[in-house]
Structure formats: C-alpha cells, structure tokens
Design an enzyme around this catalytic site. Sequence first.
Site, mmCIF file in Angstrom:
data_model
loop_
_atom_site.group_PDB
_atom_site.id
_atom_site.type_symbol
_atom_site.label_atom_id
_atom_site.label_comp_id
_atom_site.label_asym_id
_atom_site.label_seq_id
_atom_site.Cartn_x
_atom_site.Cartn_y
_atom_site.Cartn_z
ATOM 1 N N LYS A 196 0.855 -1.191 0.000
ATOM 2 C CA LYS A 196 0.000 0.000 0.000
ATOM 3 C C LYS A 196 0.885 1.233 0.000
ATOM 4 O O LYS A 196 1.702 1.445 0.897
ATOM 5 C CB LYS A 196 -0.900 -0.002 1.234
ATOM 6 C CG LYS A 196 -1.761 1.247 1.331
ATOM 7 C CD LYS A 196 -2.799 1.155 2.423
ATOM 8 C CE LYS A 196 -3.601 2.442 2.504
ATOM 9 N NZ LYS A 196 -4.668 2.364 3.517
ATOM 10 N N ARG A 206 -10.927 9.949 2.062
ATOM 11 C CA ARG A 206 -10.788 10.633 3.358
ATOM 12 C C ARG A 206 -11.893 11.661 3.543
ATOM 13 O O ARG A 206 -12.300 11.935 4.672
ATOM 14 C CB ARG A 206 -9.393 11.250 3.480
ATOM 15 C CG ARG A 206 -8.315 10.161 3.528
ATOM 16 C CD ARG A 206 -6.904 10.728 3.536
ATOM 17 N NE ARG A 206 -5.902 9.667 3.422
ATOM 18 C CZ ARG A 206 -4.605 9.879 3.208
ATOM 19 N NH1 ARG A 206 -4.155 11.114 3.091
ATOM 20 N NH2 ARG A 206 -3.772 8.856 3.109
ATOM 21 N N LYS A 254 -2.211 -1.437 -3.862
ATOM 22 C CA LYS A 254 -3.092 -0.281 -3.788
ATOM 23 C C LYS A 254 -2.257 0.991 -3.897
ATOM 24 O O LYS A 254 -1.231 1.069 -3.229
ATOM 25 C CB LYS A 254 -3.830 -0.338 -2.453
ATOM 26 C CG LYS A 254 -4.755 0.815 -2.183
ATOM 27 C CD LYS A 254 -5.329 0.667 -0.806
ATOM 28 C CE LYS A 254 -6.171 1.889 -0.524
ATOM 29 N NZ LYS A 254 -6.506 2.015 0.852
ATOM 30 N N SER A 280 -10.342 5.603 -4.490
ATOM 31 C CA SER A 280 -11.321 6.685 -4.652
ATOM 32 C C SER A 280 -10.903 7.730 -5.683
ATOM 33 O O SER A 280 -11.715 8.153 -6.503
ATOM 34 C CB SER A 280 -11.564 7.346 -3.292
ATOM 35 O OG SER A 280 -10.354 7.815 -2.735
HETATM 36 C C1 PBG Z 1 -7.633 3.301 5.761
HETATM 37 C C2 PBG Z 1 -7.855 3.187 4.291
HETATM 38 C C3 PBG Z 1 -7.661 4.163 3.304
HETATM 39 C C4 PBG Z 1 -8.126 3.615 2.116
HETATM 40 C C5 PBG Z 1 -8.560 2.323 2.407
HETATM 41 N N1 PBG Z 1 -8.372 2.076 3.747
HETATM 42 C C6 PBG Z 1 -7.174 5.558 3.411
HETATM 43 C C7 PBG Z 1 -5.793 5.802 3.803
HETATM 44 O O1 PBG Z 1 -4.990 4.888 3.993
HETATM 45 O O2 PBG Z 1 -5.469 6.980 4.002
HETATM 46 C C8 PBG Z 1 -8.177 4.337 0.793
HETATM 47 C C9 PBG Z 1 -9.223 3.847 -0.165
HETATM 48 C C10 PBG Z 1 -9.561 4.777 -1.269
HETATM 49 O O3 PBG Z 1 -8.958 5.853 -1.479
HETATM 50 O O4 PBG Z 1 -10.489 4.425 -2.002
HETATM 51 N N2 PBG Z 1 -6.349 3.092 6.192
#
Ligand code: PBG
Length: 329
Positions: A196, A206, A254, A280
């Site tokens: 990630k 967010r 991701k 997203s």
């Molecule tokens: C929480 C999480 C996030 C996403 C999935 N789980 C946000 C982040 O890590 O800041 C992002 C998913 C998306 O942008 O669709 N840790």
Amino acid sequence: MYPIKRNRRLRTNEAIRSLVRETIISPNDFLVPLFVVEGKGIKEEIASMPNYYRYSLDLLQAEVKELWKLGLKSVLLFVKVPDNLKDNKGTEAINPDGLMQRAIKTVKNACPDMLVMTDVALDPYSVYGHDGIIEDGKVINDDSVDVLTEMSLSHAEAGADFLAPSDMMDGRILSIREALEDEGYTDTGIMSYSAKYASAFYGPFRDALDSAPVDALDIPKDKKTYQMDYANRFEALRETEMDIDEGADIVMVKPGLCYLDIVREIKNEVDVPVAVYQVSGEYSMLKAAAEKGWLDHDAVMMEQITAIKRAGADIIASYFAKDVVKLIS
Ligand code: PBG
C-alpha cells in the site's frame, strides 16, 4: 511472399475478437467497498465521489440485497465514526456494539451468504486521522498492532469473514493471525493491504469518512512513515512476501492503475490470490472527466478494469463494481 502472417485477421470482427479475447470481466471479479454511517434513512452522496453514497444500517440492507441480485457477492466495509467517539487509541474500534460491528451483523442478516470483509486501521477512529496511535509526534508500531489485533478479533466475533488490515504497521498480520487461531477463529481470513503506497489518490476516501490526517503541531501531516514510497518496487515484493509468511491469505496492491507494474511483478512471484484496489481518486477522476464530457465514462471504465485484471488482479476492489456489472449484464 509478404506477409505470411497478418495479425489483423484476429481482429476482423467482434465475433473473432471475442473468441480470442484473453481477459473477461465478470461479477466474480469484484469486491464492493461500502461506506456506513450512524442514523436512519440515510443515503448521502459523497461530494467528491459522484454517485457513491454513505448508508445508514437500514438502507445498507437494501443496498447489499441489490448487490447480491447483480451477482456481487463480496463487500468491504468502512465506517464513518462520529467525532465524539474518536480518540488517539481507537477505543471505539473495539466496541462490540460499535458501528462496524453492527454493520457486519446487518449485512449478514440481510444477505447471509454475502462475503463480508472489514477494513482494519485506526484512521476513522483517530482524532488525528492516523492509522495507528500517536506518541511524541510519531505513529508508534507495536502498541498500534495490539489495538489492531483487538479490533480484528472484535470484527471476527461480529461475523466478518475476512479482515483487511490497511494500516501498514510491521508485524500486524502475524499478530492478528495468532490471535484469531488462539480464539478459535480458524476460518476467518486475512486480506492484507501488503503493498500500500502513500498516495494522493486517497483524497476522496478521506472526505467520505472525514478521516484525513489533521493539520496540527507534532502530528505527522502525511502517512509516509508507514505507507510505502511510490518510487519503490523491490520494497513492494518484500512487504508482500513478509505478509504471506505471516499468514495473509490474500495480498493486495493499492492504488490500482498507477501501480500495474507492481501488480504484474507480484502476480509472477506469489502463489496466493492478488487483489488490487482501484481507489477513490481513480474513481473520482473519471467521474469528473465524464461530467465535463471529456471522456466516455463506460468505455474508459471498462478499459481500466480490464487493464487491472490483465495485469494480474484476481480480485478488484472498485467503486465501479456496480456500474460495470450493470453494463456487462
Ligand atoms: C484506511 C484506508 C484508506 C483507504 C482504504 N483504507 C485511506 C488511507 O490509507 O489513508 C483508501 C481507499 C480509497 O482511497 O479508495 N487506512
């Protein structure tokens, strides 16, 4: 004689093209992210994610039934936590009566065969918007892992089929796996967000959960001390191999599109299913361009989803899941 081989023969018409097509998209490919809020009768559109919604538990039931009818059989749950329940330690994350725990039960009641996966990270519960606990201006690892492990047990107890730790703390997969085994949750799986990246594409997510890191003194303003540097490739392999050694059943890359080189590389290296999260920001970019009339929404959506699968994704987490399935059915 020139040419003996004419590659265009296999592209002459749709019948031959579909006969030789290598990558086919089906409802079985998708994991559907769902955003849940407190309240009743709520289906509110997320401002930066057109046509994507937060649901209160009553309307969540209808939504999962609709997904099931469309052939979408797996969901990934996220909750928007009220501000007054946020703290530094994620106390609310392990509340057996918390929104996530109730959401898991709601989905299982509405649709018993739906596969329920849950996000495991502290950010929606954190006053600081971080995935772990903050101490002396730093996101600390081991105490965060302890809470994430408790949180995982609490989701398993509520009926989650798979836990999806998205926090990127070191050692959390082993800790969660051992706790699940100790407590008898031997069938509960782990889909690790293993590679990630610290990405600017998470912005709209967010917004959806009101979970961005806060701008305050002594609080890290980004997640770069735990999420990966997008310049790195070997690190993704190391992270992924470690998570598999620690007990991950499924690994994930991701975001999606910008990271398809990583997806292919991991797919070639590992023998567990590989998930890709089309995040997203990827969703919102296409929605915005389509609204302006600059891109053909459905055509670009299919091209992107197909590219993700072609790169090696066995599972695609995508906000387009419903749109795609409606289009291809
Ligand atoms: C929480 C999480 C996030 C996403 C999935 N789980 C946000 C982040 O890590 O800041 C992002 C998913 C998306 O942008 O669709 N840790």
